[in-house]
Design a protein around this motif. Structure first.
Motif, PDB file in Angstrom:
ATOM      1  N   LEU A 134      59.172  66.791  66.309  1.00 16.90           N
ATOM      2  CA  LEU A 134      59.113  65.368  65.979  1.00 16.90           C
ATOM      3  C   LEU A 134      58.667  64.537  67.177  1.00 16.90           C
ATOM      4  CD1 LEU A 134      62.311  65.195  63.776  1.00 16.90           C
ATOM      5  CD2 LEU A 134      59.976  64.705  63.009  1.00 16.90           C
ATOM      6  N   GLU A 135      59.087  64.921  68.365  1.00 15.26           N
ATOM      7  CA  GLU A 135      58.632  64.229  69.568  1.00 15.26           C
ATOM      8  C   GLU A 135      57.123  64.372  69.753  1.00 15.26           C
ATOM      9  OE1 GLU A 135      60.305  62.505  72.626  1.00 15.26           O
ATOM     10  OE2 GLU A 135      61.083  61.846  70.706  1.00 15.26           O
ATOM     11  N   HIS A 136      56.579  65.511  69.326  1.00 15.07           N
ATOM     12  CA  HIS A 136      55.125  65.661  69.422  1.00 15.07           C
ATOM     13  C   HIS A 136      54.431  64.689  68.478  1.00 15.07           C
ATOM     14  CE1 HIS A 136      51.378  67.461  70.491  1.00 15.07           C
ATOM     15  NE2 HIS A 136      51.110  67.839  69.257  1.00 15.07           N
ATOM     16  N   TYR A 137      54.996  64.497  67.301  1.00 21.31           N
ATOM     17  CA  TYR A 137      54.391  63.528  66.381  1.00 21.31           C
ATOM     18  C   TYR A 137      54.496  62.109  66.927  1.00 21.31           C
ATOM     19  CZ  TYR A 137      52.949  66.615  62.710  1.00 21.31           C
ATOM     20  OH  TYR A 137      52.272  67.569  62.004  1.00 21.31           O
ATOM     21  N   THR A 138      55.643  61.743  67.480  1.00 19.75           N
ATOM     22  CA  THR A 138      55.746  60.400  68.045  1.00 19.75           C
ATOM     23  C   THR A 138      54.807  60.239  69.233  1.00 19.75           C
ATOM     24  OG1 THR A 138      57.667  61.018  69.403  1.00 19.75           O
ATOM     25  CG2 THR A 138      58.113  60.045  67.243  1.00 19.75           C
ATOM     26  N   ARG A 169      59.616  77.690  67.988  1.00 16.33           N
ATOM     27  CA  ARG A 169      58.973  76.379  68.136  1.00 16.33           C
ATOM     28  C   ARG A 169      57.867  76.178  67.111  1.00 16.33           C
ATOM     29  NH1 ARG A 169      54.423  74.805  70.841  1.00 16.33           N
ATOM     30  NH2 ARG A 169      54.185  76.676  72.140  1.00 16.33           N
ATOM     31  N   ALA A 170      57.014  77.166  66.929  1.00 15.62           N
ATOM     32  CA  ALA A 170      55.879  77.040  66.017  1.00 15.62           C
ATOM     33  C   ALA A 170      56.330  76.974  64.560  1.00 15.62           C
ATOM     34  CB  ALA A 170      54.917  78.215  66.220  1.00 15.62           C
ATOM     35  N   LEU A 171      57.295  77.791  64.183  1.00 16.23           N
ATOM     36  CA  LEU A 171      57.756  77.809  62.791  1.00 16.23           C
ATOM     37  C   LEU A 171      58.431  76.490  62.418  1.00 16.23           C
ATOM     38  CD1 LEU A 171      59.070  81.473  62.530  1.00 16.23           C
ATOM     39  CD2 LEU A 171      57.077  80.506  61.354  1.00 16.23           C
ATOM     40  N   TRP A 172      59.248  75.969  63.312  1.00 14.57           N
ATOM     41  CA  TRP A 172      59.878  74.688  63.017  1.00 14.57           C
ATOM     42  C   TRP A 172      58.849  73.565  62.971  1.00 14.57           C
ATOM     43  CZ3 TRP A 172      63.875  73.783  60.410  1.00 14.57           C
ATOM     44  CH2 TRP A 172      65.030  74.548  60.507  1.00 14.57           C
ATOM     45  N   TYR A 173      57.817  73.649  63.803  1.00 10.30           N
ATOM     46  CA  TYR A 173      56.771  72.620  63.788  1.00 10.30           C
ATOM     47  C   TYR A 173      56.054  72.588  62.443  1.00 10.30           C
ATOM     48  CZ  TYR A 173      52.485  70.122  65.095  1.00 10.30           C
ATOM     49  OH  TYR A 173      51.438  69.237  65.151  1.00 10.30           O
ATOM     50  N   LEU A 174      55.744  73.746  61.894  1.00 11.65           N
ATOM     51  CA  LEU A 174      55.078  73.786  60.591  1.00 11.65           C
ATOM     52  C   LEU A 174      55.985  73.181  59.510  1.00 11.65           C
ATOM     53  CD1 LEU A 174      53.489  77.349  60.818  1.00 11.65           C
ATOM     54  CD2 LEU A 174      52.294  75.147  60.988  1.00 11.65           C
ATOM     55  N   HIS A 175      57.262  73.515  59.563  1.00 12.67           N
ATOM     56  CA  HIS A 175      58.216  72.968  58.592  1.00 12.67           C
ATOM     57  C   HIS A 175      58.350  71.453  58.749  1.00 12.67           C
ATOM     58  CE1 HIS A 175      61.779  72.829  56.022  1.00 12.67           C
ATOM     59  NE2 HIS A 175      62.346  72.092  56.953  1.00 12.67           N
ATOM     60  N   SER A 218      56.308  69.348  60.082  1.00  9.96           N
ATOM     61  CA  SER A 218      55.073  68.634  59.747  1.00  9.96           C
ATOM     62  C   SER A 218      55.041  68.239  58.280  1.00  9.96           C
ATOM     63  CB  SER A 218      53.854  69.502  60.081  1.00  9.96           C
ATOM     64  OG  SER A 218      53.773  69.756  61.462  1.00  9.96           O
ATOM     65  N   VAL A 219      55.426  69.158  57.420  1.00 12.95           N
ATOM     66  CA  VAL A 219      55.431  68.876  55.977  1.00 12.95           C
ATOM     67  C   VAL A 219      56.452  67.785  55.662  1.00 12.95           C
ATOM     68  CG1 VAL A 219      55.900  69.833  53.687  1.00 12.95           C
ATOM     69  CG2 VAL A 219      54.636  71.184  55.383  1.00 12.95           C
ATOM     70  N   ILE A 220      57.660  67.925  56.180  1.00 15.31           N
ATOM     71  CA  ILE A 220      58.729  66.975  55.881  1.00 15.31           C
ATOM     72  C   ILE A 220      58.407  65.594  56.434  1.00 15.31           C
ATOM     73  CG2 ILE A 220      61.169  66.449  56.199  1.00 15.31           C
ATOM     74  CD1 ILE A 220      60.609  68.808  54.324  1.00 15.31           C
ATOM     75  N   PHE A 221      57.929  65.539  57.675  1.00 12.16           N
ATOM     76  CA  PHE A 221      57.646  64.253  58.316  1.00 12.16           C
ATOM     77  C   PHE A 221      56.628  63.446  57.524  1.00 12.16           C
ATOM     78  CE2 PHE A 221      55.007  61.730  61.249  1.00 12.16           C
ATOM     79  CZ  PHE A 221      55.965  60.869  61.764  1.00 12.16           C
ATOM     80  N   LEU A 223      55.571  63.956  54.388  1.00 14.08           N
ATOM     81  CA  LEU A 223      56.021  63.701  53.021  1.00 14.08           C
ATOM     82  C   LEU A 223      56.976  62.497  52.996  1.00 14.08           C
ATOM     83  CD1 LEU A 223      56.081  64.547  50.049  1.00 14.08           C
ATOM     84  CD2 LEU A 223      57.957  66.096  50.604  1.00 14.08           C
ATOM     85  N   ASP A 224      57.925  62.472  53.904  1.00 15.04           N
ATOM     86  CA  ASP A 224      58.860  61.348  53.967  1.00 15.04           C
ATOM     87  C   ASP A 224      58.131  60.036  54.254  1.00 15.04           C
ATOM     88  OD1 ASP A 224      61.015  62.957  53.466  1.00 15.04           O
ATOM     89  OD2 ASP A 224      61.926  62.780  55.453  1.00 15.04           O
ATOM     90  N   THR A 225      57.219  60.066  55.215  1.00 17.54           N
ATOM     91  CA  THR A 225      56.516  58.837  55.594  1.00 17.54           C
ATOM     92  C   THR A 225      55.676  58.303  54.444  1.00 17.54           C
ATOM     93  OG1 THR A 225      56.446  59.573  57.908  1.00 17.54           O
ATOM     94  CG2 THR A 225      54.934  57.815  57.275  1.00 17.54           C
ATOM     95  N   MET A 226      54.979  59.189  53.753  1.00 19.42           N
ATOM     96  CA  MET A 226      54.143  58.749  52.633  1.00 19.42           C
ATOM     97  C   MET A 226      55.000  58.249  51.471  1.00 19.42           C
ATOM     98  SD  MET A 226      51.095  58.938  53.708  1.00 19.42           S
ATOM     99  CE  MET A 226      51.751  58.561  55.338  1.00 19.42           C
ATOM    100  N   ARG A 227      56.123  58.903  51.225  1.00 18.10           N
ATOM    101  CA  ARG A 227      57.006  58.458  50.139  1.00 18.10           C
ATOM    102  C   ARG A 227      57.568  57.076  50.433  1.00 18.10           C
ATOM    103  NH1 ARG A 227      61.510  62.733  49.517  1.00 18.10           N
ATOM    104  NH2 ARG A 227      62.208  61.371  47.823  1.00 18.10           N
TER     105      ARG A 227
END
Length: 274
Positions: free
Chosen positions: A123-127, A180-186, A188-191, A193-197
């Motif tokens: 999430l910090e990478h997205y921010t 790290r990579a597996l959680w990032y993929l997960h 990414s989808v949630i972040f 999806l939540d933002t668009m919703r």
């Protein structure tokens, strides 16, 4: 010695702001409001996950100092965005996803420390990517309410400044690439999806979902010449490299430029006690 500074923002949101504060652009306002709605819960989760690693177990004194200031910066962001969100609530915008996000955050709190840190790193990478966009393309906020522009730019500057702290703590605590990579993929989808919703809910609140002008704004925001897709795609994929580190994308010059040009927008309040 920490490289971070905890700052108090010189912005007063008590009098509120215009409903479509981003130059009257309904879609962009709804999108930025959706991001703000998620921040207080998210930033508290970041604080808790980093604090779950005892400071004395971190071998680097500089990193220990940065963890303290990371907590201070994130606490400031949480406070300011809660004031922002209070004004949105007064305008009739509810954080519709809040109950489900609270449940999710509770589940994350029960995960092993390294998993919690890996989620925070993602999430910090997205921010950090969104922060780079804000600092690199200040024209995105042309015509915006001056206080709101300052708020988002200040947040972007500090997210840039501390973008490697959670990552460095994760590595120091023994976190590896696969987790790290597996959680990032997960994440990414949630972040997204939540933002668009939540953006959809914000538009629906005003009966704005199906207006052509808002669809056009969404297309420009994401796929225009300086659209988010083109700015986020490469750094988003870079995170999946086993050799990735946040400061491989060194944008400290952007950070320094904003801090120098806007030094009347904040005041330094020093480090936060552990």
């Amino acid at each position: 010695m920490s490289t971070l500074t905890v700052r108090k923002l010189n912005v007063d949101l008590s009098k509120g702001f215009e409903r479509y504060w981003l130059a009257g652009d309904v879609y962009r306002t709804a999108f930025m409001n959706a991001l703000s709605m998620s921040f207080p819960l998210g930033e508290q989760m970041f604080i808790d996950s980093v604090r779950a690693v005892p400071l004395e177990t971190l071998p680097d004194a500089a990193l220990r100092a940065e963890v303290k200031d990371f907590v201070g910066q994130e606490a400031s962001h949480r406070f300011v965005h809660q004031q922002y969100n209070n004004q949105l609530a007064r305008q009739g915008y509810d954080y519709t996803l809040e109950p489900s996000v609270k449940v999710r955050v509770g589940r994350i709190a029960r995960l092993p420390v390294l998993d919690r840190l890996a989620i925070t790193c993602a999430l910090e990478h997205y921010t950090a990517m969104l922060a780079d966009f804000v600092l690199r393309h200040p024209g995105f906020f042309d015509g915006a309410d001056p206080q709101m522009r300052t708020l988002w730019s200040w947040h972007a500057a500090e997210e840039t400044e501390h973008k490697a702290v959670a990552f460095d703590v994760y590595q120091a605590a023994g976190g590896g690439y696969a987790r790290r990579a597996l959680w990032y993929l997960h994440v990414s989808v949630i972040f997204w999806l939540d933002t668009m919703r939540q953006t959809h809910y914000n538009l629906a609140r005003d009966g704005q979902r199906f207006k052509l002008a808002n669809w056009a704004s969404a297309a420009r925001t994401w796929f225009g010449r300086r659209g988010l897709v083109w700015n986020l795609l490469k750094p988003g994929l870079d995170y999946l490299s086993p050799r990735f580190h946040p400061w491989q994308h060194d944008n400290r010059a952007l950070l320094g430029m904003w801090l120098e040009r806007n030094d009347d927008s904040f005041r330094a309040i020093g480090s936060t006690p552990s």
